[in-house]
Design a protein around this motif. Sequence first.
Motif, PDB file in Angstrom:
ATOM      1  N   LEU A 141     -40.700  25.058  20.118  1.00 27.59           N
ATOM      2  CA  LEU A 141     -39.357  24.518  20.357  1.00 27.59           C
ATOM      3  C   LEU A 141     -39.458  23.186  21.085  1.00 27.59           C
ATOM      4  CD1 LEU A 141     -37.471  27.772  21.485  1.00 27.59           C
ATOM      5  CD2 LEU A 141     -37.681  26.798  19.172  1.00 27.59           C
ATOM      6  N   THR A 142     -38.422  22.343  20.934  1.00 27.51           N
ATOM      7  CA  THR A 142     -38.404  20.997  21.513  1.00 27.51           C
ATOM      8  C   THR A 142     -37.505  20.977  22.749  1.00 27.51           C
ATOM      9  OG1 THR A 142     -38.464  20.263  19.231  1.00 27.51           O
ATOM     10  CG2 THR A 142     -38.004  18.570  20.879  1.00 27.51           C
ATOM     11  N   PRO A 143     -37.938  20.347  23.852  1.00 26.62           N
ATOM     12  CA  PRO A 143     -37.052  20.286  25.024  1.00 26.62           C
ATOM     13  C   PRO A 143     -35.834  19.397  24.752  1.00 26.62           C
ATOM     14  CG  PRO A 143     -39.045  18.994  25.396  1.00 26.62           C
ATOM     15  CD  PRO A 143     -39.229  19.661  24.072  1.00 26.62           C
ATOM     16  N   VAL A 144     -34.737  19.627  25.492  1.00 31.66           N
ATOM     17  CA  VAL A 144     -33.524  18.816  25.328  1.00 31.66           C
ATOM     18  C   VAL A 144     -32.943  18.467  26.689  1.00 31.66           C
ATOM     19  CG1 VAL A 144     -32.712  19.670  23.084  1.00 31.66           C
ATOM     20  CG2 VAL A 144     -32.111  20.914  25.164  1.00 31.66           C
ATOM     21  N   VAL A 145     -32.083  17.421  26.684  1.00 30.54           N
ATOM     22  CA  VAL A 145     -31.268  17.106  27.858  1.00 30.54           C
ATOM     23  C   VAL A 145     -29.822  17.380  27.450  1.00 30.54           C
ATOM     24  CG1 VAL A 145     -30.498  15.299  29.449  1.00 30.54           C
ATOM     25  CG2 VAL A 145     -32.877  15.340  28.634  1.00 30.54           C
ATOM     26  N   VAL A 146     -29.147  18.220  28.200  1.00 31.33           N
ATOM     27  CA  VAL A 146     -27.788  18.591  27.812  1.00 31.33           C
ATOM     28  C   VAL A 146     -26.889  18.629  29.045  1.00 31.33           C
ATOM     29  CG1 VAL A 146     -28.428  21.047  27.827  1.00 31.33           C
ATOM     30  CG2 VAL A 146     -26.442  20.359  26.584  1.00 31.33           C
ATOM     31  N   GLU A 147     -25.625  18.227  28.837  1.00 25.44           N
ATOM     32  CA  GLU A 147     -24.641  18.256  29.927  1.00 25.44           C
ATOM     33  C   GLU A 147     -23.508  19.181  29.523  1.00 25.44           C
ATOM     34  OE1 GLU A 147     -23.703  14.326  29.202  1.00 25.44           O
ATOM     35  OE2 GLU A 147     -25.705  13.698  29.742  1.00 25.44           O
ATOM     36  N   THR A 148     -23.145  20.085  30.393  1.00 22.38           N
ATOM     37  CA  THR A 148     -21.966  20.901  30.087  1.00 22.38           C
ATOM     38  C   THR A 148     -20.728  20.024  30.271  1.00 22.38           C
ATOM     39  OG1 THR A 148     -21.684  21.697  32.350  1.00 22.38           O
ATOM     40  CG2 THR A 148     -23.105  22.991  30.913  1.00 22.38           C
ATOM     41  N   ASP A 149     -19.678  20.368  29.550  1.00 22.43           N
ATOM     42  CA  ASP A 149     -18.475  19.531  29.596  1.00 22.43           C
ATOM     43  C   ASP A 149     -17.291  20.343  29.076  1.00 22.43           C
ATOM     44  OD1 ASP A 149     -16.878  17.309  29.884  1.00 22.43           O
ATOM     45  OD2 ASP A 149     -17.736  16.189  28.214  1.00 22.43           O
ATOM     46  N   VAL A 150     -16.103  19.792  29.270  1.00 19.87           N
ATOM     47  CA  VAL A 150     -14.932  20.414  28.652  1.00 19.87           C
ATOM     48  C   VAL A 150     -14.982  20.146  27.149  1.00 19.87           C
ATOM     49  CG1 VAL A 150     -13.473  20.302  30.690  1.00 19.87           C
ATOM     50  CG2 VAL A 150     -13.567  18.337  29.159  1.00 19.87           C
ATOM     51  N   HIS A 151     -14.209  20.911  26.373  1.00 23.53           N
ATOM     52  CA  HIS A 151     -14.187  20.751  24.929  1.00 23.53           C
ATOM     53  C   HIS A 151     -13.762  19.332  24.552  1.00 23.53           C
ATOM     54  CE1 HIS A 151     -14.094  22.315  20.863  1.00 23.53           C
ATOM     55  NE2 HIS A 151     -12.988  21.621  20.671  1.00 23.53           N
ATOM     56  N   PRO A 152     -14.404  18.685  23.604  1.00 17.35           N
ATOM     57  CA  PRO A 152     -15.373  19.232  22.641  1.00 17.35           C
ATOM     58  C   PRO A 152     -16.825  19.123  23.093  1.00 17.35           C
ATOM     59  CG  PRO A 152     -14.683  17.052  21.937  1.00 17.35           C
ATOM     60  CD  PRO A 152     -13.951  17.332  23.221  1.00 17.35           C
ATOM     61  N   GLY A 153     -17.071  19.083  24.372  1.00 18.59           N
ATOM     62  CA  GLY A 153     -18.442  18.995  24.868  1.00 18.59           C
ATOM     63  C   GLY A 153     -19.159  20.332  24.814  1.00 18.59           C
ATOM     64  N   PHE A 154     -20.338  20.364  25.410  1.00 17.60           N
ATOM     65  CA  PHE A 154     -21.175  21.565  25.424  1.00 17.60           C
ATOM     66  C   PHE A 154     -20.637  22.510  26.500  1.00 17.60           C
ATOM     67  CE2 PHE A 154     -24.807  24.213  26.407  1.00 17.60           C
ATOM     68  CZ  PHE A 154     -25.390  24.415  25.168  1.00 17.60           C
ATOM     69  N   MET A 155     -20.157  23.643  26.090  1.00 16.73           N
ATOM     70  CA  MET A 155     -19.442  24.520  27.021  1.00 16.73           C
ATOM     71  C   MET A 155     -20.368  25.110  28.091  1.00 16.73           C
ATOM     72  SD  MET A 155     -16.824  27.497  26.089  1.00 16.73           S
ATOM     73  CE  MET A 155     -15.805  28.138  27.409  1.00 16.73           C
ATOM     74  N   THR A 156     -19.828  25.230  29.302  1.00 15.21           N
ATOM     75  CA  THR A 156     -20.638  25.738  30.421  1.00 15.21           C
ATOM     76  C   THR A 156     -21.137  27.163  30.165  1.00 15.21           C
ATOM     77  OG1 THR A 156     -20.497  26.438  32.729  1.00 15.21           O
ATOM     78  CG2 THR A 156     -18.420  26.082  31.632  1.00 15.21           C
ATOM     79  N   ASP A 157     -20.365  27.968  29.434  1.00 21.14           N
ATOM     80  CA  ASP A 157     -20.789  29.349  29.153  1.00 21.14           C
ATOM     81  C   ASP A 157     -21.979  29.431  28.198  1.00 21.14           C
ATOM     82  OD1 ASP A 157     -17.952  29.164  29.882  1.00 21.14           O
ATOM     83  OD2 ASP A 157     -17.987  31.339  29.778  1.00 21.14           O
ATOM     84  N   TRP A 158     -22.299  28.334  27.543  1.00 28.40           N
ATOM     85  CA  TRP A 158     -23.423  28.351  26.599  1.00 28.40           C
ATOM     86  C   TRP A 158     -24.760  28.078  27.280  1.00 28.40           C
ATOM     87  CZ3 TRP A 158     -20.643  24.421  22.854  1.00 28.40           C
ATOM     88  CH2 TRP A 158     -19.575  25.068  22.230  1.00 28.40           C
ATOM     89  N   GLN A 159     -24.697  27.499  28.503  1.00 31.40           N
ATOM     90  CA  GLN A 159     -25.965  27.016  29.062  1.00 31.40           C
ATOM     91  C   GLN A 159     -26.906  28.131  29.524  1.00 31.40           C
ATOM     92  OE1 GLN A 159     -26.875  27.133  32.436  1.00 31.40           O
ATOM     93  NE2 GLN A 159     -25.105  26.759  33.731  1.00 31.40           N
ATOM     94  N   GLN A 160     -26.344  29.216  30.098  1.00 27.59           N
ATOM     95  CA  GLN A 160     -27.238  30.239  30.671  1.00 27.59           C
ATOM     96  C   GLN A 160     -28.129  30.899  29.610  1.00 27.59           C
ATOM     97  OE1 GLN A 160     -23.972  30.043  31.009  1.00 27.59           O
ATOM     98  NE2 GLN A 160     -23.273  30.477  33.065  1.00 27.59           N
ATOM     99  N   PRO A 161     -27.577  31.389  28.477  1.00 26.85           N
ATOM    100  CA  PRO A 161     -28.473  31.953  27.457  1.00 26.85           C
ATOM    101  C   PRO A 161     -29.431  30.904  26.887  1.00 26.85           C
ATOM    102  CG  PRO A 161     -26.211  32.661  27.083  1.00 26.85           C
ATOM    103  CD  PRO A 161     -26.160  31.601  28.128  1.00 26.85           C
ATOM    104  N   LEU A 162     -28.944  29.670  26.744  1.00 25.45           N
ATOM    105  CA  LEU A 162     -29.818  28.633  26.174  1.00 25.45           C
ATOM    106  C   LEU A 162     -31.004  28.342  27.098  1.00 25.45           C
ATOM    107  CD1 LEU A 162     -30.020  26.594  23.719  1.00 25.45           C
ATOM    108  CD2 LEU A 162     -29.285  24.879  25.385  1.00 25.45           C
ATOM    109  N   VAL A 163     -30.752  28.363  28.414  1.00 20.30           N
ATOM    110  CA  VAL A 163     -31.831  28.074  29.374  1.00 20.30           C
ATOM    111  C   VAL A 163     -33.012  29.035  29.151  1.00 20.30           C
ATOM    112  CG1 VAL A 163     -32.442  28.280  31.834  1.00 20.30           C
ATOM    113  CG2 VAL A 163     -30.448  26.925  31.149  1.00 20.30           C
TER     114      VAL A 163
END
Length: 455
Positions: free
Chosen positions: A311-333
């Motif tokens: 897998l490839t590392p990424v840089v991601v920022e949680t944000d309000v919609h339509p951004g990357f939702m905060t609830d998605w970060q924990q499983p992704l981590v």
Amino acid sequence: MSSLSEDARRQGERVGLTADTIVIHGGKPLTGRIDVRGAKNLVTKAMVAALLGDNVSVLKDVPNISDVFIVKGLLEAHGVIVTETGDGELTFDPRNVTSAHFAEIDAHAGSSRIPILFCGPLLHQLGEAFIPDLGGCRIGDRPIDFHLNALRAFGATVTKLPQGIHLTAPERLRGAHIELPFPSVGATEQVLLTAVRAEGVTELKNAAIEPEIMDLIAILQKMGAIIWVEPNRTIFIEGVDRLGGYTHRAISDRNEAASWASAALATKGDIFVANAKQPELLTFLNVFRKVGGEFEVFEDGIRFWHPGRPLTPVVVETDVHPGFMTDWQQPLVVALTQAEGQSVVHETVYENRFGFTDSLNAMGANIVVHQDGIASITRRVPHRKLEQAAVITGPTPLHGADIRVPDLRGGFSHLIAALAAEGTSTISNVGIIARGYEHFIDKLRVLGADFELAD
Ligand code: UD1
């Protein structure tokens, strides 16, 4: 006030999960087909909206999660008749709404923030509302200042009492001009649920525009509301004198879909998530693809699988919609602990959402949380005062550990980590996961997880 573990147990028992602990023998890929139903973040609000009508409402695709039972209990405490009229179908009859006793509201609410959203509808129906015990563990540090300021702007009187907050509206609430300091999901819903029956027009600036909010607007429109969603996060609501009932199928749960997608990646598995919808997951799917995850969108769901290469590392920022939702970060981590190199997750929505990483480190992960955030040249979201950043260095083999689930999304991440890890993990307090993940024990079984339940 009940302890966290009593609360977790109650959450599980509400949906038939009597065990407190799950013992997982990890290291096996999750493979198979599961489904997701209506979104937790819509269904609970849609149930509250039923209070505003003077006729019966019907909600379809309601998941069997404990948050639904909390709202059901609160509605019933206020005289709404809630009937299960089919598999995942609830009917609400709000024609005899009455005031509930403080203690009864408190008993049903548990650790949930849902009672806040009852305020507008109850002020319209009864002229008063009550929010239990804001002291500490029930609502934690998550503030409700935007909610209370909005309710005051509509003309409500807010009184702090030892048991909680009492709100009254001696006269009909009036439309207001409100600008949120941050596009809060809950505060936007608060304004919508209050403005639809207030006298005159409400202008809401800096509103949240999450798909679940758009679905709530659709429900309110079915009930007779007039709501204009303008560009630039502005919403105009023309108040009406009365609202009827609705019949609605809830939007599917994109957070649960994203969680299972990350589970497929972390365990080197292959999961078909029936009823997952692409439009609400566009941003998640971009990140999933950049990490190296494979997916294919079908008419009836999305298949997510591990590519079979690093897998490839990424840089991601949680944000309000339509951004990357905060609830998605924990499983992704959890999946990012297996990427080759350094990933960074900036949490910009909540000030404290990396507590779950301590347990991942205890399982062998290398995650450093920077409490004041860190600079990054690839930033898209502007810095916020309270943000944090997690730097995840991988790949690190994970091994089994004993973990106590702290919260909903963190808890699901711990489950995934235990499933991905070599050896045995004992995860307690799993009732919390039942707040938002329907039949998660059955789903783990279907996906071939090796585990047993314990008390
Ligand atoms: C909802 C979702 C949750 C999601 C979050 C952000 C539900 C049941 N939960 O939570 O899954 O992670 O949106 O997409 O729908 N804030 C204040 N004052 C307030 C209200 C909020 O300062 O009065 C702050 C919060 O502390 C947080 C930020 O605003 O930092 C966003 O919170 P908000 O969008 O309101 O989250 P919730 O509606 O509670």
